[in-house]
Design an enzyme around this catalytic site. Structure first.
Site, short mmCIF file in Angstrom:
data_model
loop_
_atom_site.label_atom_id
_atom_site.label_comp_id
_atom_site.label_asym_id
_atom_site.label_seq_id
_atom_site.Cartn_x
_atom_site.Cartn_y
_atom_site.Cartn_z
CG HIS A 1 -5.54 -2.45 -0.16
ND1 HIS A 1 -4.66 -2.00 -1.30
CD2 HIS A 1 -4.99 -1.84 0.77
CE1 HIS A 1 -3.96 -1.16 -0.86
NE2 HIS A 1 -3.97 -0.93 0.50
CB SER B 1 -0.94 0.02 1.11
OG SER B 1 -2.01 0.80 1.08
CD GLU C 1 -5.63 -3.74 -4.73
OE1 GLU C 1 -5.15 -2.64 -3.80
OE2 GLU C 1 -4.92 -4.65 -4.36
#
Length: 366
Positions: A329, A205, A299
């Site tokens: 995610h 991320s 995602e």
């Protein structure tokens, strides 16, 4: 091993330019995956969609996340040592480096015990390689502790020690403070004798953005090039233009593009988005190490991962993009629960082993 073989059998292909990329797990999501995604959609997403865009709310939410991480059961097959090194200097300022050093505690023989002790003794050991892991959390949440399910698995699967630095978070410390800390961590490994040809940079991320930005900065400044870079669901575009466009089509059970954009404004601070080190899609990506990018097919950040793979491909870099059908995610964090996450970590280990084993002398000289 069966999960690993099924990945190879059912891989689809994504075409970016003239290059074909393995797209990872192409089967229908497992029952466990569907159940977990549904639970997160109902429970977590409403909360995350309302992540506040102001400093006080972020700090409150961060405290909640940190408190919850204390409840996570540690993996008994690894040993974690807290690292505090006050000797990292940056210009006229003297900044300490903090983080976790994670190694397997397998004790099959007396030599294994000694090897584990040596790996933890970072002041005197000279590991042949290491994974530098940069945790996610939007640059405002989380810590090395919250991501131990990934870092422990990396240590167990690869046999390499993992260093997870505790980098500075926004809004108290805006970008490029996290990048400066990541550079300190990379230099720290080099200073302790870990060869660059044995280091793999990884992150998820926002940590994926940081890992890619660190790789680019290493190449730009002429530091010894790492062996490779692994990105899990990278937050490539902090301006969120691509994710906002994808929001209507994606059925992401976890990430809200609009809340991500609110957080991004805190991350960049008064300087805005003008820092070129933020713009991964505009980076020249010359003379970079191999990349592995894994992203969930469901995602909202999938288009960003695909565009980054395209940019790397256009620059002549070696990039393997895996799109895992129906996954959310950073699904890899559930590698002890989801079969897809378990298989994805096996794929990651395969990539890390391959790049660390590749011509170390040539990589070191690059």
């Amino acid at each position: 091993m069966e999960a690993h073989r099924s990945v190879a059998r059912s891989a689809e292909v994504v075409m970016l330019g003239d290059t074909a990329y393995d797209a990872g797990f192409d089967g229908s999501p497992s029952v466990r995956s569907r159940v977990v995604s549904g639970a997160i959609r109902m429970g977590m997403r409403p909360f995350l969609h309302r992540v506040p865009g102001h400093a006080r709310g972020i700090r409150t939410a961060r405290s909640t996340v940190d408190a919850a991480s204390l409840l996570l059961r540690p993996n008994q097959r690894v040993k974690v040592r807290q690292v505090v090194d006050p000797r990292v200097e940056s210009g006229r300022r003297r900044r300490s480096l903090r983080g976790e050093w994670i190694v397997t505690r397998d004790t099959g023989s007396t030599q294994d015990v000694q090897d584990a002790r040596d790996a933890l003794d970072v002041e005197h050991a000279r590991p042949h390689g290491a994974v530098l892991y940069l945790h996610g959390g939007g640059y405002v949440f989380c810590s090395p502790r919250t991501h131990r399910s990934i870092t422990a698995r990396l240590a167990l699967d690869t046999g390499l020690p993992v260093f997870a630095p505790r980098y500075r978070l926004a809004p108290e410390h805006c970008f490029p403070a996290p990048l400066e800390d990541a550079l300190d961590a990379y230099r720290w490994l080099l200073d302790r004798g870990v060869p660059a040809a044995g280091i793999v940079i990884a992150g998820d991320s926002a940590g994926g953005h940081l890992a890619a930005s660190l790789t680019a900065e290493i190449c730009r400044t002429g530091l010894p090039r790492p062996a490779g870079t692994v990105l899990f669901s990278p937050w490539v575009d902090l301006s969120c233009e691509l994710s906002i466009q994808a929001q209507r089509r994606a059925r992401d059970p976890y990430i809200s593009a609009r809340s991500a954009r609110r957080v991004a404004r805190l991350v960049v601070g008064p300087a805005g988005f003008d820092d070129p080190r933020l713009a991964l899609l505009a980076c020249p990506w010359t003379d970079t190490p191999p990349f592995l990018i894994q992203v969930g097919g469901a995602e909202v950040l999938r288009p960003e991962a695909e565009e980054l793979a395209r940019a790397l491909n256009d620059a002549g870099a070696d990039c393997e993009l895996q799109v895992w059908k129906g996954q959310m995610h950073v699904f890899q964090i559930l590698n002890r629960v989801l079969p897809e996450a378990d298989a994805a970590m096996r794929e990651t280990s395969r990539f890390i082993r391959s790049v660390v084993a590749a011509d170390p002398a040539g990589t070191e000289a690059a």
